[in-house]
Design an enzyme around this catalytic site. Structure first.
Site, short mmCIF file in Angstrom:
data_model
loop_
_atom_site.label_atom_id
_atom_site.label_comp_id
_atom_site.label_asym_id
_atom_site.label_seq_id
_atom_site.Cartn_x
_atom_site.Cartn_y
_atom_site.Cartn_z
N TRP A 315 34.13 36.53 50.80
CA TRP A 315 35.22 37.21 50.12
C TRP A 315 34.71 38.41 49.34
O TRP A 315 35.38 39.43 49.24
CB TRP A 315 35.92 36.24 49.16
CG TRP A 315 37.05 36.86 48.41
CD1 TRP A 315 38.36 36.97 48.81
CD2 TRP A 315 36.99 37.47 47.11
NE1 TRP A 315 39.10 37.62 47.86
CE2 TRP A 315 38.29 37.93 46.79
CE3 TRP A 315 35.96 37.69 46.20
CZ2 TRP A 315 38.58 38.58 45.60
CZ3 TRP A 315 36.25 38.33 45.01
CH2 TRP A 315 37.56 38.76 44.71
N HIS A 316 33.50 38.29 48.80
CA HIS A 316 32.96 39.37 47.97
C HIS A 316 32.47 40.56 48.78
O HIS A 316 32.31 41.65 48.21
CB HIS A 316 31.83 38.84 47.09
CG HIS A 316 32.32 38.04 45.92
ND1 HIS A 316 32.60 36.70 45.99
CD2 HIS A 316 32.59 38.40 44.63
CE1 HIS A 316 33.02 36.28 44.81
NE2 HIS A 316 33.03 37.29 43.97
N GLY A 317 32.23 40.40 50.05
CA GLY A 317 31.80 41.55 50.83
C GLY A 317 31.32 41.19 52.22
O GLY A 317 30.91 40.05 52.48
N PHE A 459 36.00 45.04 46.18
CA PHE A 459 36.43 43.78 46.72
C PHE A 459 37.95 43.69 46.82
O PHE A 459 38.45 42.83 47.50
CB PHE A 459 35.92 42.61 45.86
CG PHE A 459 34.44 42.69 45.60
CD1 PHE A 459 33.57 42.94 46.65
CD2 PHE A 459 33.93 42.54 44.33
CE1 PHE A 459 32.21 43.03 46.43
CE2 PHE A 459 32.57 42.62 44.10
CZ PHE A 459 31.70 42.86 45.15
#
Length: 459
Positions: A315-317, A459
């Protein structure tokens, strides 16, 4: 539109807020929708139009969900989620997925560079939670289109959260009221968040940039850099959350808290109850529990936890370092729960807090370096590969000791206790003068330093 820019602070915000105050109570929701859409259009002109069209289409699907039998509702809910996930995968993970396929096969894809729209992950999670809540009957009735669009585009949260669920958001819309007490609280909260960002986070960002550019770091320099990034990311993100919560209070809306002194956590589990609270809660409620949570047998619990933390990392990258970061926390949580739990509970509280902080600081180094080779070199330096101390270590330490002391105080309840006691002891005008002084100091830092965007905008 960045909250820590001179343009926003002295042009956009006063204009938006004046329009909002002049709007009659019955029209404030619609004015807020116009303001929110304009703010996001300023940042993402093309995607904002696409998002508007998508939101309207999802709204029509939601209407349809209310008119069919239960077994058909699931298909519509899955369609809603599928559309949102497709856009998220396309914009954010297109290159990552194709490069992974290329690595596993001999097929060579022609990759196009895609820049993910600002806040797409936060937007996607808000839409997914709305669809699931509607399917599960947690919404009393289908909202009006204007209220739904306001939930999607609400400008304090659209870029970097906190992640709000529609029932919690809708409950505050009728009616939108602005009180003097909430306005005062909101202004103070906004200024404190601004100071966190421009005085502390930006200073630590510059320090970490200096240190990480050094090819042969000593152990002490590497740890100073790790602590710098650890404080940078906390004051950057919590500063934004404070500013978003403060802005919402000015508008008559109370947003959920997103941080609760995470660096005072006495375990990794406790850390994730305190850090990015709305994201942790989202994964627990919409991923972990539907998978079975901890009610299953041990192998399934471990698998559920692995899935959640792999997704948290992704989710963060779209980069392998984020996957490693998620797996790192999966391993720590499993060790803490099933191997070292008894031992850790016997340790003194102070030691547990210190150990948790050090493990979190190491984890942030996985987060900070998309280049795995650079990450490996930095971690080796942290554990003495290039020697223990050099002359620059003392320079870094001496020149930033004051900021580190401020960071330690501001990331513990001590700062809040001092703030509350000062507020109670001083007369209100003097307290306000202190907040005004903090605002002026923040503006001085803004004017005299290079602009630093918020980390979580990506994000």
């Amino acid at each position: 539109m960045s909250f820590n820019s001179i343009f926003f602070l002295f042009s956009a915000l006063p204009l938006f807020y004046a329009l909002y105050l002049l709007t009659p109570p019955k029209g404030k929701r619609y004015m807020l929708l116009v303001i929110s859409f304009a703010a996001y259009f300023w940042v993402e002109p093309l995607f904002s139009i696409l998002l508007l069209m998508l939101a309207c289409y999802l709204y029509l699907l939601n209407l349809r969900m209310q008119q069919v039998r239960q077994y058909k509702k699931l298909a519509i809910c899955m369609e809603l989620i599928g559309i949102v996930l497709f856009l998220l995968l396309y914009f954010k993970y297109y290159g990552f997925l194709l490069s992974g396929i290329s690595a596993l096969t001999s097929f060579d894809f022609t990759l196009r560079l895609l820049i993910a729209p600002a806040g797409i992950s936060f937007i996607s999670f808000s839409l997914i939670s709305y669809a699931i809540d509607l399917y599960q009957g947690k919404l009393q009735k289908q909202p009006k289109l204007g209220d739904f669009l306001l939930y999607v585009f609400y400008f304090p949260k659209i870029i970097m959260g906190p992640i709000m669920r529609y029932p919690d958001f809708e409950a505050q819309l009728k009616p939108l009221r602005i009180s003097i007490a909430a306005t005062h609280e909101g202004l103070c909260r906004f200024v404190i968040g601004l100071a966190k960002k421009v005085i502390l986070a930006n200073t630590f960002a510059f320090l970490f940039e200096q240190i990480s550019a050094n090819a042969a770091l000593s152990m002490l320099s590497a740890w100073i850099g790790a602590f710098a990034f650890t404080f940078q990311i906390y004051f950057d993100f919590s500063g934004y959350s404070d500013m978003a919560i403060g802005l919402s209070l000015l508008l008559g809306i109370r947003m959920p808290e997103n941080f609760h002194y995470p660096y005072m956590a006495n375990s990794i589990k406790d850390f994730w109850k305190r850090w990015h609270i709305t994201l942790s809660t989202w994964f627990k409620d919409y991923v972990y529990i539907p998978l079975g949570g901890s009610r299953c047998k041990l192998p399934r619990v471990i698998l559920n936890t692995f899935i959640v933390w792999s997704l948290t990392g992704l989710w963060h990258g779209a980069s392998w370092n984020f996957v490693l970061w998620g797996i790192y926390y999966f391993v720590l949580l499993m060790l803490e729960r099933y191997v070292l739990g008894g031992f850790l509970r016997k340790c003194p509280q102070t030691l547990r807090i210190l150990l948790t902080f050090l493990l979190v600081a190491i984890g942030w180094m996985l987060f900070a370096f998309p280049d795995l080779a650079q990450m490996s070199d930095y971690l080796k330096a942290m554990f003495g590969a290039n020697g223990l101390i050099d002359e620059q270590s003392f320079w870094y330490f001496k020149n930033h000791l004051f900021y580190f002391l401020c960071a330690v105080i501001a990331s513990t309840p001590l700062f809040h206790q001092i703030y509350l006691r000062t507020k109670a002891a001083l007369r209100l005008p003097l307290h306000d003068l202190m907040i005004l002084g903090l605002f002026i100091l923040s503006i001085c830092y803004l004017v005299t330093s290079t602009f630093q965007p918020f980390l979580y905008t990506q994000f």
